[in-house]
Design a protein around this motif. Structure first.
Motif, PDB file in Angstrom:
ATOM      1  N   ASN A   1      29.564  51.259  37.022  1.00  0.00           N
ATOM      2  CA  ASN A   1      29.755  50.059  36.221  1.00  0.00           C
ATOM      3  C   ASN A   1      30.070  48.808  37.033  1.00  0.00           C
ATOM      4  OD1 ASN A   1      29.359  51.466  33.762  1.00  0.00           O
ATOM      5  ND2 ASN A   1      31.474  52.220  33.846  1.00  0.00           N
ATOM      6  N   GLY A   2      30.141  48.941  38.344  1.00  0.00           N
ATOM      7  CA  GLY A   2      30.396  47.785  39.192  1.00  0.00           C
ATOM      8  C   GLY A   2      31.869  47.406  39.265  1.00  0.00           C
ATOM      9  N   SER A   3      32.165  46.519  40.209  1.00  0.00           N
ATOM     10  CA  SER A   3      33.521  45.995  40.413  1.00  0.00           C
ATOM     11  C   SER A   3      33.457  44.476  40.439  1.00  0.00           C
ATOM     12  CB  SER A   3      34.103  46.521  41.731  1.00  0.00           C
ATOM     13  OG  SER A   3      34.042  47.934  41.805  1.00  0.00           O
ATOM     14  N   TYR A   4      34.547  43.837  40.008  1.00  0.00           N
ATOM     15  CA  TYR A   4      34.561  42.382  39.895  1.00  0.00           C
ATOM     16  C   TYR A   4      35.842  41.817  40.508  1.00  0.00           C
ATOM     17  CZ  TYR A   4      30.830  43.278  36.545  1.00  0.00           C
ATOM     18  OH  TYR A   4      29.656  43.713  35.957  1.00  0.00           O
ATOM     19  N   VAL A   5      35.714  40.676  41.171  1.00  0.00           N
ATOM     20  CA  VAL A   5      36.867  39.943  41.690  1.00  0.00           C
ATOM     21  C   VAL A   5      36.845  38.552  41.072  1.00  0.00           C
ATOM     22  CG1 VAL A   5      37.954  38.917  43.728  1.00  0.00           C
ATOM     23  CG2 VAL A   5      36.999  41.220  43.850  1.00  0.00           C
ATOM     24  N   ASN A   6      37.887  38.255  40.304  1.00  0.00           N
ATOM     25  CA  ASN A   6      37.980  36.972  39.592  1.00  0.00           C
ATOM     26  C   ASN A   6      36.724  36.709  38.750  1.00  0.00           C
ATOM     27  OD1 ASN A   6      40.516  36.422  40.748  1.00  0.00           O
ATOM     28  ND2 ASN A   6      39.560  35.522  42.556  1.00  0.00           N
ATOM     29  N   GLY A   7      36.223  37.772  38.110  1.00  0.00           N
ATOM     30  CA  GLY A   7      35.083  37.649  37.217  1.00  0.00           C
ATOM     31  C   GLY A   7      33.732  37.682  37.892  1.00  0.00           C
ATOM     32  N   GLN A   8      33.683  37.702  39.220  1.00  0.00           N
ATOM     33  CA  GLN A   8      32.419  37.722  39.951  1.00  0.00           C
ATOM     34  C   GLN A   8      32.136  39.136  40.442  1.00  0.00           C
ATOM     35  OE1 GLN A   8      30.372  34.970  40.255  1.00  0.00           O
ATOM     36  NE2 GLN A   8      31.861  34.016  38.864  1.00  0.00           N
TER      37      GLN A   8
END
Length: 249
Positions: free
Chosen positions: A208-215
């Motif tokens: 499902n992926g990973s996100y940093v500050n919505g990116q």
């Protein structure tokens, strides 16, 4: 009484005989401390989400009379003022690119009791050139003060985990260094690598992926203090705290 109040009391007591005798038209150490904190706030620049850069080099411009008094206590007073700046930077969550340095300068245009402060940001790249009092009228600067070493930590669902290894894997597997109980998280979902002055989040090919500050992380993403990492339904806050702060590993 707060820490900064205690520091200011210490400054005032240490130099009372220098700054607080005779005419009242003279600079008080507590005024300098207060102005330094304001200078830090006014010159702080947000350069990334959760990261605000503050100045670390300060010149206090004093009238000839005030400079003469400051000259007698230049280094001890500058050392105390360095601590005032460092404590304020830490309390506000700002970032410094180098050690804090404060110098006093003689300014013929200043009137007794008035002073100005100039500031700038300098990286710690090479030893500074010693001041030349005969040329610039400097009180030799205090020995530079480095902020306390910072410890990277993760705040997850009310629990704090210290990142005490250069590589930490998060995921749903029991083999992960930090177990994330979330069906939207892969068994080995994310790696966090830390080193001197840097931290990166690396997605390990999660579903499902990973996100940093919505990116979304593509390859890797730099982590700064206060960054929010999202994995599945789980939100994680990356923090940089004084190294004495405890936590779970």
């Amino acid at each position: 009484m707060g820490l900064l109040d205690k520091v200011e009391r210490g400054i005032e007591k240490a130099v009372r005989g220098v700054f607080s005798t005779g005419s009242r038209a003279q600079v008080e150490p507590v005024e300098i401390a207060s102005r330094l904190r304001g200078e830090v706030d006014n010159k702080a620049i947000t350069i990334a989400a959760g990261r605000t850069l503050a100045p670390n080099v300060f010149d206090v411009l004093l009238s000839p009379d005030d400079f003469q008094r400051a000259q007698e206590w230049g280094t001890p007073l500058a050392e105390e003022l360095c601590d005032v700046v460092i404590n304020h930077v830490r309390s506000q969550g700002y970032t410094l690119q180098g050690p804090v340095r404060i110098s006093f300068r003689r300014d013929e245009e200043q009137r007794a009791g008035n002073f100005d402060i100039t500031s700038r940001t300098e990286k710690a790249t090479a030893p500074s050139v010693p001041a030349h009092p005969g040329v610039h009228g400097n009180v030799p600067a205090a020995p530079t003060r480095q902020p306390a070493q910072l410890q990277p930590v993760l705040d997850i669902d009310g629990q704090r985990y210290s990142l005490n290894a250069p590589s930490i894997v998060l995921g749903r597997s029991s083999d992960a260094d930090i177990l994330i109980d979330d069906t939207g998280v892969s068994r080995r979902h994310l790696e966090i690598r830390t080193g001197p002055g840097s931290a990166q989040a690396i997605d390990l090919g999660s579903t499902n992926g990973s996100y940093v500050n919505g990116q979304k992380i593509v390859g890797s993403s730099e982590l700064t203090d206060g960054a929010t990492i999202t994995m599945g339904r789980t939100k994680i806050i990356f923090r940089l705290l004084p190294a004495t702060t405890g936590g779970r590993a």
